[in-house]
Design a protein around this motif. Structure first.
Motif, PDB file in Angstrom:
ATOM      1  N   LEU A 124      36.362  45.643  52.117  1.00  0.00           N
ATOM      2  CA  LEU A 124      36.129  47.051  51.387  1.00  0.00           C
ATOM      3  C   LEU A 124      34.651  47.135  52.291  1.00  0.00           C
ATOM      4  CD1 LEU A 124      36.763  49.239  49.731  1.00  0.00           C
ATOM      5  CD2 LEU A 124      35.643  47.833  47.751  1.00  0.00           C
ATOM      6  N   ALA A 125      33.740  46.145  52.062  1.00  0.00           N
ATOM      7  CA  ALA A 125      32.345  46.603  52.728  1.00  0.00           C
ATOM      8  C   ALA A 125      32.309  47.058  53.952  1.00  0.00           C
ATOM      9  CB  ALA A 125      31.549  45.246  52.304  1.00  0.00           C
ATOM     10  N   ASP A 126      33.247  46.833  54.794  1.00  0.00           N
ATOM     11  CA  ASP A 126      33.265  47.327  56.161  1.00  0.00           C
ATOM     12  C   ASP A 126      33.992  48.396  56.524  1.00  0.00           C
ATOM     13  OD1 ASP A 126      31.666  44.753  56.625  1.00  0.00           O
ATOM     14  OD2 ASP A 126      33.554  43.601  57.116  1.00  0.00           O
ATOM     15  N   GLN A 127      34.587  48.965  55.308  1.00  0.00           N
ATOM     16  CA  GLN A 127      35.415  50.170  55.618  1.00  0.00           C
ATOM     17  C   GLN A 127      34.369  51.491  55.814  1.00  0.00           C
ATOM     18  OE1 GLN A 127      38.106  50.476  52.459  1.00  0.00           O
ATOM     19  NE2 GLN A 127      39.378  48.765  53.405  1.00  0.00           N
ATOM     20  N   PRO A 128      34.430  52.236  57.042  1.00  0.00           N
ATOM     21  CA  PRO A 128      33.326  53.326  57.244  1.00  0.00           C
ATOM     22  C   PRO A 128      33.895  54.494  56.466  1.00  0.00           C
ATOM     23  CG  PRO A 128      34.964  53.090  58.986  1.00  0.00           C
ATOM     24  CD  PRO A 128      35.178  51.999  58.110  1.00  0.00           C
ATOM     25  N   ALA A 129      33.138  55.393  56.480  1.00  0.00           N
ATOM     26  CA  ALA A 129      33.458  56.900  55.837  1.00  0.00           C
ATOM     27  C   ALA A 129      32.965  57.896  57.007  1.00  0.00           C
ATOM     28  CB  ALA A 129      32.917  56.916  54.471  1.00  0.00           C
ATOM     29  N   TYR A 130      33.596  58.960  57.141  1.00  0.00           N
ATOM     30  CA  TYR A 130      33.346  59.941  57.979  1.00  0.00           C
ATOM     31  C   TYR A 130      33.703  61.301  57.408  1.00  0.00           C
ATOM     32  CZ  TYR A 130      31.707  56.723  61.735  1.00  0.00           C
ATOM     33  OH  TYR A 130      31.205  55.766  62.429  1.00  0.00           O
ATOM     34  N   GLU A 131      32.767  62.174  57.898  1.00  0.00           N
ATOM     35  CA  GLU A 131      33.367  63.631  57.454  1.00  0.00           C
ATOM     36  C   GLU A 131      33.107  64.534  58.816  1.00  0.00           C
ATOM     37  OE1 GLU A 131      31.296  63.960  53.123  1.00  0.00           O
ATOM     38  OE2 GLU A 131      30.246  64.560  54.885  1.00  0.00           O
ATOM     39  N   TYR A 132      33.845  65.723  58.818  1.00  0.00           N
ATOM     40  CA  TYR A 132      33.970  66.688  59.968  1.00  0.00           C
ATOM     41  C   TYR A 132      33.676  67.875  59.377  1.00  0.00           C
ATOM     42  CZ  TYR A 132      38.903  68.372  58.570  1.00  0.00           C
ATOM     43  OH  TYR A 132      39.840  68.764  58.157  1.00  0.00           O
ATOM     44  N   LEU A 133      33.189  68.837  60.184  1.00  0.00           N
ATOM     45  CA  LEU A 133      33.008  70.291  59.845  1.00  0.00           C
ATOM     46  C   LEU A 133      34.277  71.015  59.862  1.00  0.00           C
ATOM     47  CD1 LEU A 133      30.629  72.337  59.089  1.00  0.00           C
ATOM     48  CD2 LEU A 133      30.446  72.744  61.176  1.00  0.00           C
ATOM     49  N   ALA A 134      34.579  71.726  58.819  1.00  0.00           N
ATOM     50  CA  ALA A 134      35.809  72.313  58.657  1.00  0.00           C
ATOM     51  C   ALA A 134      36.066  73.545  59.800  1.00  0.00           C
ATOM     52  CB  ALA A 134      35.981  73.109  57.270  1.00  0.00           C
ATOM     53  N   SER A 135      37.100  73.589  60.312  1.00  0.00           N
ATOM     54  CA  SER A 135      37.470  74.766  61.410  1.00  0.00           C
ATOM     55  C   SER A 135      37.331  75.993  61.067  1.00  0.00           C
ATOM     56  CB  SER A 135      38.782  74.627  61.991  1.00  0.00           C
ATOM     57  OG  SER A 135      39.288  73.213  62.095  1.00  0.00           O
ATOM     58  N   TYR A 136      37.425  76.297  59.752  1.00  0.00           N
ATOM     59  CA  TYR A 136      37.030  77.520  59.344  1.00  0.00           C
ATOM     60  C   TYR A 136      35.553  78.012  58.749  1.00  0.00           C
ATOM     61  CZ  TYR A 136      37.708  74.817  54.744  1.00  0.00           C
ATOM     62  OH  TYR A 136      37.556  73.926  53.885  1.00  0.00           O
ATOM     63  N   SER A 137      34.857  77.032  59.130  1.00  0.00           N
ATOM     64  CA  SER A 137      33.417  77.470  58.624  1.00  0.00           C
ATOM     65  C   SER A 137      32.663  78.057  59.733  1.00  0.00           C
ATOM     66  CB  SER A 137      32.668  75.794  58.545  1.00  0.00           C
ATOM     67  OG  SER A 137      31.384  76.078  58.188  1.00  0.00           O
ATOM     68  N   PRO A 138      32.064  79.216  59.529  1.00  0.00           N
ATOM     69  CA  PRO A 138      31.142  79.958  60.481  1.00  0.00           C
ATOM     70  C   PRO A 138      30.112  79.152  61.028  1.00  0.00           C
ATOM     71  CG  PRO A 138      31.523  81.345  58.454  1.00  0.00           C
ATOM     72  CD  PRO A 138      32.148  80.090  58.141  1.00  0.00           C
ATOM     73  N   SER A 139      29.807  77.949  60.263  1.00  0.00           N
ATOM     74  CA  SER A 139      28.864  77.121  60.889  1.00  0.00           C
ATOM     75  C   SER A 139      29.199  76.446  62.043  1.00  0.00           C
ATOM     76  CB  SER A 139      28.493  75.985  59.871  1.00  0.00           C
ATOM     77  OG  SER A 139      27.757  76.760  58.726  1.00  0.00           O
ATOM     78  N   LEU A 140      30.466  76.369  62.363  1.00  0.00           N
ATOM     79  CA  LEU A 140      31.023  75.759  63.663  1.00  0.00           C
ATOM     80  C   LEU A 140      30.834  76.433  64.526  1.00  0.00           C
ATOM     81  CD1 LEU A 140      32.759  73.658  65.185  1.00  0.00           C
ATOM     82  CD2 LEU A 140      35.049  75.034  64.364  1.00  0.00           C
ATOM     83  N   LEU A 141      31.025  77.993  64.698  1.00  0.00           N
ATOM     84  CA  LEU A 141      30.872  79.062  65.777  1.00  0.00           C
ATOM     85  C   LEU A 141      29.274  78.885  65.886  1.00  0.00           C
ATOM     86  CD1 LEU A 141      33.270  82.062  64.858  1.00  0.00           C
ATOM     87  CD2 LEU A 141      33.504  79.841  66.209  1.00  0.00           C
TER      88      LEU A 141
END
Length: 341
Positions: free
Chosen positions: A300-317
């Motif tokens: 459990l202590a070694d399990q990573p957590a990641y997020e991605y920027l949603a495809s529908y976010s204007p911030s992506l463009l």
């Protein structure tokens, strides 16, 4: 060892699409409730040129979506000569967007099959290739024979259509009512990789062929099964990480099962192979793999957590535009971030 067909070829220019549906409308309405877009009073501030890091920092927190732990795989090499750890994090295609190759990869990782296998090919700006079975290791049971048809997945195209329609609507709304100047996707990039339609869906770059069949696009960092002549598509034991930009002809000839989202430098900053195709001339040059594991199998202590920027976010463009706003859909990858402990 037989050397694989892994050479790029010229591909035609394509186009982009826009689409709308009831599901897209619902998603758009949900996005509007979450967006923190600039008001007309702040329009002048919104025109200040921001860096890519600034844009990501300002993206609505609701637009950072978690990557499920069961989609992550940890690729570990021995420490480098200075004792620094070398580890890459791979995101596998979700089950509903993939087929037998990803199921095989999961079985191989779960059994520890790649542990002790070798990187035996490092071709500059092309691939880092590993695995295979030179040591005649016992294979996991029930590996699938995968047909070429599984390079495609209709659910990928459906997800892209919904996300891109919602993105277009959100950008149009922002430009009209909030005084922003966010550019549409295809005013920033051109597509020259052989897909007739492109877009982002669920954080993945997705293309379609002339028949409308959707497939994941093979960008830098992609994990691709190596194989020999069709109809052989490989078992997944022998894999390549794409390290260059000129590999788009692999989209539907070798397939794609995942991508490196962290630590790609550990798979690119390796001694180059000097034999034709970037293979290592001598087995003494092979680089041993310490382990490749599903993240869910780690303590459990070694399990990573990641997020991605949603495809529908204007911030992506805005993020793409801040990098120069031109190239193809692979030029600027979808942003990821590691979640703090």
């Amino acid at each position: 060892m037989m050397k694989n067909r892994y050479w790029p070829s010229p591909v035609p220019i394509g186009r982009h699409f826009t689409s709308w549906s009831a599901s897209s409308a619902r998603l758009f309405l949900a996005i509007l409730l979450m967006l923190h877009l600039p008001s007309p009073a702040n329009a002048q501030d919104a025109e200040v040129e921001l860096s890519p890091a600034d844009i990501l920092a300002a993206a609505p927190v609701e637009h950072w979506l978690p990557i499920p732990l069961h989609e992550l795989m940890i690729f570990t090499l021995p420490d480098d000569a200075k004792g620094n750890p070398r580890q890459a994090v791979i995101q596998l295609l979700p089950a509903k967007y993939s087929g037998g190759h990803v199921r095989n990869v999961r079985k191989l990782a779960a059994s520890g099959w790649w542990d002790g296998t070798k990187i035996y090919r490092v071709a500059k700006n092309f691939v880092t290739q590993f695995g295979g079975n030179p040591d005649i290791k016992k294979m996991p049971e029930n590996l699938e024979t995968v047909p070429e048809s599984e390079y495609y997945n209709a659910a990928l195209g459906a997800r892209r259509d919904v996300d891109m329609a919602a993105l277009k609507a959100a950008v149009d709304y922002s430009n009209q009512y909030q005084g922003s100047k966010i550019q549409p996707l295809m005013q920033m990039i051109y597509e020259n990789g052989g897909a007739t339609e492109v877009g982002f869906g669920g954080g993945w770059p997705i293309g379609s062929d002339t028949d409308g069949k959707a497939f994941p696009i093979t960008c830098r960092g992609s994990l691709s099964p190596a194989h020999y002549d069709p109809p052989d598509t490989g078992s997944g034991t022998e894999m390549s990480v794409i390290t260059g930009e000129a590999a788009r002809n692999l989209d539907t000839t070798f397939g794609m099962v995942g991508r490196v989202i962290d630590g790609l430098e550990h798979l690119t900053n390796l001694p180059l192979g000097t034999a034709p195709g970037g293979f290592y001339d001598d087995k003494s040059q092979y680089i041993e793999i310490e382990s490749i594991r599903l993240a869910s199998s780690l303590p459990l202590a070694d399990q990573p957590a990641y997020e991605y920027l949603a495809s529908y976010s204007p911030s992506l463009l805005q993020y793409i535009e801040a990098h120069g706003g031109y190239g193809n859909i692979c030029t600027v990858s979808v942003p990821f971030r590691k979640v703090s402990e």
